[in-house]
Scaffold this motif. Structure first.
Motif, mmCIF file in Angstrom:
data_model
loop_
_atom_site.group_PDB
_atom_site.id
_atom_site.type_symbol
_atom_site.label_atom_id
_atom_site.label_comp_id
_atom_site.label_asym_id
_atom_site.label_seq_id
_atom_site.Cartn_x
_atom_site.Cartn_y
_atom_site.Cartn_z
ATOM 1 N N SER A 15 0.859 -1.183 0.000
ATOM 2 C CA SER A 15 0.000 0.000 0.000
ATOM 3 C C SER A 15 0.899 1.237 0.000
ATOM 4 C CB SER A 15 -0.902 0.004 1.238
ATOM 5 O OG SER A 15 -0.126 0.207 2.405
ATOM 6 N N TRP A 16 0.334 2.378 -0.354
ATOM 7 C CA TRP A 16 1.115 3.620 -0.396
ATOM 8 C C TRP A 16 1.719 3.951 0.965
ATOM 9 C CZ3 TRP A 16 3.768 6.373 -3.536
ATOM 10 C CH2 TRP A 16 4.142 7.679 -3.212
ATOM 11 N N PRO A 17 0.954 3.897 2.063
ATOM 12 C CA PRO A 17 1.552 4.201 3.372
ATOM 13 C C PRO A 17 2.706 3.259 3.741
ATOM 14 C CG PRO A 17 -0.834 4.289 3.536
ATOM 15 C CD PRO A 17 -0.505 3.721 2.186
ATOM 16 N N LYS A 18 2.572 1.968 3.422
ATOM 17 C CA LYS A 18 3.645 1.023 3.724
ATOM 18 C C LYS A 18 4.863 1.292 2.851
ATOM 19 C CE LYS A 18 0.866 -2.748 5.491
ATOM 20 N NZ LYS A 18 0.447 -4.135 5.318
ATOM 21 N N LEU A 19 4.636 1.657 1.612
ATOM 22 C CA LEU A 19 5.749 1.972 0.717
ATOM 23 C C LEU A 19 6.522 3.179 1.226
ATOM 24 C CD1 LEU A 19 6.567 1.052 -2.407
ATOM 25 C CD2 LEU A 19 5.889 3.392 -2.782
ATOM 26 N N ILE A 20 5.804 4.222 1.662
ATOM 27 C CA ILE A 20 6.446 5.427 2.188
ATOM 28 C C ILE A 20 7.223 5.096 3.464
ATOM 29 C CG2 ILE A 20 6.006 7.691 3.235
ATOM 30 C CD1 ILE A 20 5.816 7.681 0.225
ATOM 31 N N ARG A 21 6.619 4.293 4.358
ATOM 32 C CA ARG A 21 7.316 3.907 5.593
ATOM 33 C C ARG A 21 8.585 3.121 5.282
ATOM 34 N NH1 ARG A 21 2.139 3.132 7.740
ATOM 35 N NH2 ARG A 21 2.205 0.899 7.427
ATOM 36 N N ALA A 22 8.521 2.227 4.328
ATOM 37 C CA ALA A 22 9.706 1.439 3.964
ATOM 38 C C ALA A 22 10.778 2.330 3.348
ATOM 39 C CB ALA A 22 9.319 0.331 2.993
ATOM 40 N N ALA A 23 10.366 3.266 2.518
ATOM 41 C CA ALA A 23 11.334 4.162 1.871
ATOM 42 C C ALA A 23 11.982 5.102 2.881
ATOM 43 C CB ALA A 23 10.645 4.971 0.772
ATOM 44 N N ASP A 24 11.213 5.560 3.836
ATOM 45 C CA ASP A 24 11.722 6.522 4.809
ATOM 46 C C ASP A 24 12.399 5.880 6.015
ATOM 47 O OD1 ASP A 24 10.901 8.619 3.237
ATOM 48 O OD2 ASP A 24 9.048 8.959 4.332
ATOM 49 N N SER A 25 12.346 4.552 6.103
ATOM 50 C CA SER A 25 12.979 3.898 7.253
ATOM 51 C C SER A 25 14.487 4.015 7.136
ATOM 52 C CB SER A 25 12.576 2.423 7.328
ATOM 53 O OG SER A 25 13.257 1.687 6.339
ATOM 54 N N GLY A 26 15.132 4.136 8.243
ATOM 55 C CA GLY A 26 16.584 4.249 8.257
ATOM 56 C C GLY A 26 17.269 2.911 8.479
ATOM 57 N N LEU A 27 16.552 1.826 8.224
ATOM 58 C CA LEU A 27 17.113 0.509 8.475
ATOM 59 C C LEU A 27 18.260 0.215 7.524
ATOM 60 C CD1 LEU A 27 13.831 -1.536 8.950
ATOM 61 C CD2 LEU A 27 15.360 -0.658 10.712
ATOM 62 N N SER A 28 19.288 -0.362 8.070
ATOM 63 C CA SER A 28 20.433 -0.732 7.232
ATOM 64 C C SER A 28 20.162 -2.069 6.554
ATOM 65 C CB SER A 28 21.687 -0.825 8.088
ATOM 66 O OG SER A 28 21.505 -1.823 9.070
ATOM 67 N N THR A 32 20.490 1.022 -0.545
ATOM 68 C CA THR A 32 20.795 2.442 -0.380
ATOM 69 C C THR A 32 20.156 2.959 0.906
ATOM 70 O OG1 THR A 32 20.638 4.647 -1.377
ATOM 71 C CG2 THR A 32 18.797 3.163 -1.771
ATOM 72 N N THR A 33 20.751 3.993 1.468
ATOM 73 C CA THR A 33 20.166 4.619 2.654
ATOM 74 C C THR A 33 19.437 5.894 2.284
ATOM 75 O OG1 THR A 33 22.242 5.788 3.069
ATOM 76 C CG2 THR A 33 21.919 3.678 4.202
ATOM 77 N N ASN A 34 19.481 6.287 1.019
ATOM 78 C CA ASN A 34 18.805 7.497 0.562
ATOM 79 C C ASN A 34 17.301 7.228 0.439
ATOM 80 O OD1 ASN A 34 17.579 9.281 -1.540
ATOM 81 N ND2 ASN A 34 19.606 10.215 -1.463
ATOM 82 N N PRO A 35 16.458 7.952 1.198
ATOM 83 C CA PRO A 35 15.019 7.674 1.158
ATOM 84 C C PRO A 35 14.390 7.939 -0.210
ATOM 85 C CG PRO A 35 15.447 9.646 2.437
ATOM 86 C CD PRO A 35 16.769 9.039 2.118
ATOM 87 N N HIS A 36 14.907 8.899 -0.953
ATOM 88 C CA HIS A 36 14.349 9.177 -2.284
ATOM 89 C C HIS A 36 14.658 8.029 -3.240
ATOM 90 C CE1 HIS A 36 13.697 13.022 -0.547
ATOM 91 N NE2 HIS A 36 14.968 13.371 -0.572
ATOM 92 N N ALA A 37 15.872 7.518 -3.175
ATOM 93 C CA ALA A 37 16.240 6.375 -4.022
ATOM 94 C C ALA A 37 15.466 5.130 -3.615
ATOM 95 C CB ALA A 37 17.740 6.119 -3.921
ATOM 96 N N ARG A 38 15.273 4.940 -2.307
ATOM 97 C CA ARG A 38 14.501 3.789 -1.839
ATOM 98 C C ARG A 38 13.081 3.811 -2.380
ATOM 99 N NH1 ARG A 38 15.549 1.273 3.881
ATOM 100 N NH2 ARG A 38 17.749 1.653 4.094
ATOM 101 N N LEU A 39 12.446 4.989 -2.360
ATOM 102 C CA LEU A 39 11.082 5.079 -2.869
ATOM 103 C C LEU A 39 11.056 4.707 -4.346
ATOM 104 C CD1 LEU A 39 8.125 6.962 -2.082
ATOM 105 C CD2 LEU A 39 8.950 7.487 -4.355
ATOM 106 N N LEU A 40 11.988 5.209 -5.109
ATOM 107 C CA LEU A 40 12.013 4.902 -6.542
ATOM 108 C C LEU A 40 12.286 3.417 -6.783
ATOM 109 C CD1 LEU A 40 13.911 8.056 -7.813
ATOM 110 C CD2 LEU A 40 11.453 7.601 -7.916
ATOM 111 N N LEU A 41 13.128 2.807 -5.959
ATOM 112 C CA LEU A 41 13.393 1.380 -6.103
ATOM 113 C C LEU A 41 12.190 0.530 -5.702
ATOM 114 C CD1 LEU A 41 17.023 1.271 -4.705
ATOM 115 C CD2 LEU A 41 16.334 0.782 -7.057
ATOM 116 N N LEU A 42 11.427 0.989 -4.714
ATOM 117 C CA LEU A 42 10.263 0.236 -4.241
ATOM 118 C C LEU A 42 9.005 0.480 -5.064
ATOM 119 C CD1 LEU A 42 10.686 0.742 -0.399
ATOM 120 C CD2 LEU A 42 10.865 -1.422 -1.644
ATOM 121 N N LEU A 43 9.008 1.504 -5.887
ATOM 122 C CA LEU A 43 7.809 1.883 -6.635
ATOM 123 C C LEU A 43 7.188 0.742 -7.441
ATOM 124 C CD1 LEU A 43 6.172 4.430 -6.699
ATOM 125 C CD2 LEU A 43 7.466 5.172 -8.683
#
Length: 73
Positions: A15-28, A32-43
């Motif tokens: 879901s969109w909220p879960k995708l945003i949470r996963a992208a913005d998480s700081g988990l190692s 990548t640790t970049n939240p913008h890149a994570r969102l694009l990779l998870l899209l």
């Protein structure tokens, strides 16, 4: 088609909220640790068809931030 109770159910994706949470998480441990890149990779995993009108600008902002190494405001 696999049944939901046989352990191989393939759902519609995140879901969109879960995708945003996963992208913005700081988990190692990710690629990548970049939240913008994570969102694009998870899209591609997005399975939510109930996106709001604010979500497309959010994706565009993160894409610009990633391309220009800036911040998303």
């Amino acid at each position: 088609m696999p049944r939901a109770d046989d352990g191989h159910f393939i759902g519609p994706g995140l879901s969109w909220p879960k995708l945003i949470r996963a992208a913005d998480s700081g988990l190692s441990g990710g690629s990548t640790t970049n939240p913008h890149a994570r969102l694009l990779l998870l899209l591609p995993a997005l399975g939510d068809d109930a996106l709001s009108d604010d979500d497309a600008p959010s994706i565009a902002c993160r894409r610009r931030a990633r391309l220009h190494r800036g911040r998303c405001t």
